[in-house]
Design an enzyme around this catalytic site. Structure first.
Site, mmCIF file in Angstrom:
data_model
loop_
_atom_site.group_PDB
_atom_site.id
_atom_site.type_symbol
_atom_site.label_atom_id
_atom_site.label_comp_id
_atom_site.label_asym_id
_atom_site.label_seq_id
_atom_site.Cartn_x
_atom_site.Cartn_y
_atom_site.Cartn_z
ATOM 1 N NE ARG A 141 -2.673 -0.899 3.598
ATOM 2 C CZ ARG A 141 -3.324 -0.547 4.709
ATOM 3 N NH1 ARG A 141 -4.330 0.306 4.632
ATOM 4 N NH2 ARG A 141 -2.973 -1.035 5.871
ATOM 5 C CG ASN A 178 -1.098 -7.652 -4.509
ATOM 6 O OD1 ASN A 178 -0.248 -7.348 -5.350
ATOM 7 N ND2 ASN A 178 -1.117 -7.123 -3.305
ATOM 8 C CG HIS A 210 -4.770 -8.131 7.953
ATOM 9 N ND1 HIS A 210 -4.410 -7.655 9.180
ATOM 10 C CD2 HIS A 210 -3.775 -7.752 7.113
ATOM 11 C CE1 HIS A 210 -3.248 -7.026 9.087
ATOM 12 N NE2 HIS A 210 -2.848 -7.067 7.837
HETATM 13 N N1 APR Z 1 6.185 -12.965 -8.202
HETATM 14 C C1 APR Z 1 7.136 -12.779 -7.261
HETATM 15 N N2 APR Z 1 7.395 -11.579 -6.710
HETATM 16 C C2 APR Z 1 6.692 -10.540 -7.136
HETATM 17 C C3 APR Z 1 5.669 -10.653 -8.115
HETATM 18 C C4 APR Z 1 5.436 -11.933 -8.656
HETATM 19 N N3 APR Z 1 4.512 -12.134 -9.578
HETATM 20 N N4 APR Z 1 5.132 -9.425 -8.306
HETATM 21 C C5 APR Z 1 5.780 -8.586 -7.479
HETATM 22 N N5 APR Z 1 6.710 -9.247 -6.774
HETATM 23 C C6 APR Z 1 7.672 -8.746 -5.784
HETATM 24 C C7 APR Z 1 8.162 -7.344 -6.059
HETATM 25 O O1 APR Z 1 9.154 -7.349 -7.085
HETATM 26 C C8 APR Z 1 8.717 -6.938 -4.699
HETATM 27 O O2 APR Z 1 10.093 -7.261 -4.570
HETATM 28 O O3 APR Z 1 7.063 -8.658 -4.498
HETATM 29 C C9 APR Z 1 7.902 -7.796 -3.714
HETATM 30 C C10 APR Z 1 7.028 -6.985 -2.782
HETATM 31 O O4 APR Z 1 7.853 -6.263 -1.964
HETATM 32 P P1 APR Z 1 7.512 -4.794 -1.423
HETATM 33 O O5 APR Z 1 6.957 -3.967 -2.520
HETATM 34 O O6 APR Z 1 8.700 -4.314 -0.684
HETATM 35 O O7 APR Z 1 6.279 -5.069 -0.423
HETATM 36 P P2 APR Z 1 6.321 -5.618 1.077
HETATM 37 O O8 APR Z 1 6.368 -4.477 2.014
HETATM 38 O O9 APR Z 1 7.329 -6.688 1.190
HETATM 39 O O10 APR Z 1 4.825 -6.208 1.180
HETATM 40 C C11 APR Z 1 4.423 -7.294 0.381
HETATM 41 O O11 APR Z 1 2.725 -7.968 1.935
HETATM 42 O O12 APR Z 1 1.838 -6.913 3.812
HETATM 43 C C12 APR Z 1 1.687 -7.196 2.461
HETATM 44 O O13 APR Z 1 0.429 -5.298 1.709
HETATM 45 C C13 APR Z 1 1.675 -5.945 1.653
HETATM 46 O O14 APR Z 1 0.817 -7.025 -0.284
HETATM 47 C C14 APR Z 1 1.991 -6.482 0.297
HETATM 48 C C15 APR Z 1 2.961 -7.618 0.593
#
Ligand code: APR
Length: 320
Positions: free
Chosen positions: A83, A96, A176
């Protein structure tokens, strides 16, 4: 005995923190997977270089290939987008959901025997979708929300009562989201329920109501402060607690989003309730008695989760 293998799908803020904690706690070898090239490899190398200082031997690797998660004992999924200020968890749904499809298929093809913990938001819908796309047994796929929400509630309660967090147990049910249900009758300080502490003059109903509200919007408060993403330290710690419960057969009673089959009057939906997590995955759903207010709040929360599933099914017809 060979080391356990922990696969982390998503090498972002939470993924990196999960890897760090798993290595420090010696949970096993770690594979960081991400779609972005270089990021999981870079983080894996950086984390590996903590080993000589911290004295851990975990093998930490980064990859963009699902084949490398083969044989994982535990998989923690944080892939997707997080977010930004002004966004609700539900705003993440469309993007997502597609990510969960790819992740679910990757898990099904490479590590169908793993215990899978989903952290990606909107949590209750994403864990349900991930289970559908992966086809894994329901008791092996859970969502991490309640441990985090309870940790937030406990932190605020410990502050309010000016006592150690070690003595605070708190209880949060439901989805959540803003409709989550912190249950004060089962939240205690060394076994003394919060309503009794109010009667004893340690706090007031108004102050506890404000803490309940702050817990509900606890994630949003952090998003508003960070501005570039969402919370990651406490979500990662919470995910690791669930992984440890499974890997070490701890039979911990933890709140988690699990598939309900009639418990709490909910059928075929993932909702946050207390469960026993051990070597069998979700070994038991603990059904506690709720007062009318908590029951009403839970019903509102369940309806919110149902709405998200309708939205998922409208986006991806294979989920119908
Ligand atoms: N497959 C694998 N990884 C992916 C994909 C995918 N199809 N799409 C995106 N990603 C990766 C991104 O490249 C990034 O490195 O997922 C990672 C997400 O990391 P952040 O943006 O740092 O987010 P983060 O704070 O880790 O949160 C991830 O958890 O709490 C929830 O709301 C939050 O949905 C979010 C998730």
């Amino acid at each position: 005995m060979a080391r356990k293998k922990i696969a982390l799908i998503g090498a972002g803020n939470i993924g990196g923190t999960l890897a760090h904690l798993a290595a420090l706690k010696g949970l096993g070898d770690i594979v960081l997977f991400d779609v972005v090239e270089g990021v999981p490899q870079g983080k894996a190398l950086d984390l590996s270089q903590c080993g000589p200082v911290e004295g851990f031997d975990a093998k930490i690797t980064g990859t963009n290939d699902y084949a490398d998660i083969a044989g994982a004992d535990v998989i923690i999924v944080t892939a997707g987008v997080a977010r930004k200020p002004g966004m609700s968890r539900d705003d993440l749904l469309g993007i997502n959901l597609k990510v969960m499809k790819a992740v679910g298929e990757g898990i099904a093809a490479n590590a169908p025997n793993a215990f899978v913990i989903c952290i990606t938001n909107p949590l209750d819908a994403m864990v349900w979708a991930l289970r559908e796309f992966s086809g894994l047994p329901h008791h092996m796929v859970v969502g991490m929300a309640g441990v985090l929400d309870s940790a937030r509630f406990s932190h605020f309660l410990a502050d309010e009562f000016n006592v150690s967090v070690k003595d605070v147990t708190s209880f949060v049910l439901g989805g959540h989201g803003d409709t989550m249900v912190p249950v004060i009758q089962y939240s205690t300080v060394s076994g003394i329920p919060v309503p009794d502490l109010i009667k004893m003059g340690f706090s007031t109903q108004e102050r506890i109501d404000a803490i309940v509200q702050r817990t509900r919007s606890g994630g949003g408060e952090i998003v508003g402060l960070l501005k570039t993403g969402s919370a990651f330290y406490a979500p990662a710690t919470s995910g690791i607690a669930m992984a440890e419960a499974y890997l070490n057969d701890q039979k911990r009673v933890l709140p988690a989003a699990v598939h309900l089959t009639g418990q709490y009057g909910v059928d075929n939906l993932y909702v946050g309730v207390p469960v026993v997590i051990g070597a069998g995955g979700v070994e038991k759903v603990v059904e506690i008695a709720l007062d009318d207010e908590a029951k009403g709040n839970l019903a509102v929360s369940v309806d919110a989760v149902k709405e998200l599933l309708v939205a998922c099914k409208a986006i991806d017809s294979s989920l119908n």
